[in-house]
Design an enzyme around this catalytic site. Sequence first.
Site, PDB file in Angstrom:
ATOM      1  N   CYS A 105     109.716  57.798  48.839  1.00  0.00           N
ATOM      2  CA  CYS A 105     108.384  57.604  49.402  1.00  0.00           C
ATOM      3  C   CYS A 105     107.376  58.183  48.417  1.00  0.00           C
ATOM      4  CB  CYS A 105     108.289  58.309  50.755  1.00  0.00           C
ATOM      5  SG  CYS A 105     106.648  58.247  51.494  1.00  0.00           S
ATOM      6  N   CYS A 158     100.955  52.980  51.345  1.00  0.00           N
ATOM      7  CA  CYS A 158     102.358  53.065  50.927  1.00  0.00           C
ATOM      8  C   CYS A 158     102.374  53.212  49.411  1.00  0.00           C
ATOM      9  CB  CYS A 158     103.123  51.823  51.361  1.00  0.00           C
ATOM     10  SG  CYS A 158     104.851  51.813  50.809  1.00  0.00           S
TER      11      CYS A 158
END
EC number: 5.1.1.7
Length: 256
Positions: free
Chosen positions: A72, A197
């Site tokens: 991530c 994101c």
Amino acid sequence: MKLYKYQGTGNDFIMIDNRLQIFPKQNTALIQKLCDRRFGIGADGLILLENDQSTDFKMVYYNSDGNQSTMCGNGGRCLVAFAKKLNIIKNKTTFIAIDGLHHATINENDIISLQMKNVEEVNIHDNYVFLNTGSPHHVQFADNLSNFDVKNEGAKIRYSDLYGQAGSNINFVHQTSPTQFSIRTYERGVEDETLSCGTGATATAIAMKATGKTNSNNITINVQGGKLEVSFNQENSIFTNIFLKGPAEFVFETTI
């Protein structure tokens, strides 16, 4: 147990200092509850900071569904800020994550630049691009992005036969200038749109360069929660020295 909340362009995370191995990692239900926005603290994911013998620390990332997941990018940037708060690092670091080593720096404005994994394969199709930037990403253009139904359209592709049971993150893109793109992302594991994101922004920047939509190696990605910058080197079809740059901010801390 002390918990810390961080966010990077609206992508929010619960941080836990787990150097003493206090957190029950196998307790999927606990992770789900902590990340629940109605019955818990609320977050897109939960990140454990752990000891590592050869680097400054180890990153262990869980999606809000309670399962450990792939890299991530925004979470990595937030974890760097967290490590600085814990006085583990100052303004630069090397840490290990599920996809390998990462280097990062923090500038005088607390903007964090995180080196991402090299991308050696970009799969270009007629109406989409697929690549892995630490997490798998599907990138395609979308008309009228501001009114686009990201959750439903993203879920259709994520659960389609194209990616099987493992699925993929889905990014919808609109070009706003020769070096700027706006994106909205459906994240697997969250199973919804997120405000930002990091691996998706990285994937979009590389996909746009690989398909000739831009000639720049420094690309601005506008997300729902702010702005990220992606830079890289390219030699033929291989992308190296990839950096994801943006803010990572402390929100609050609490004890449960």
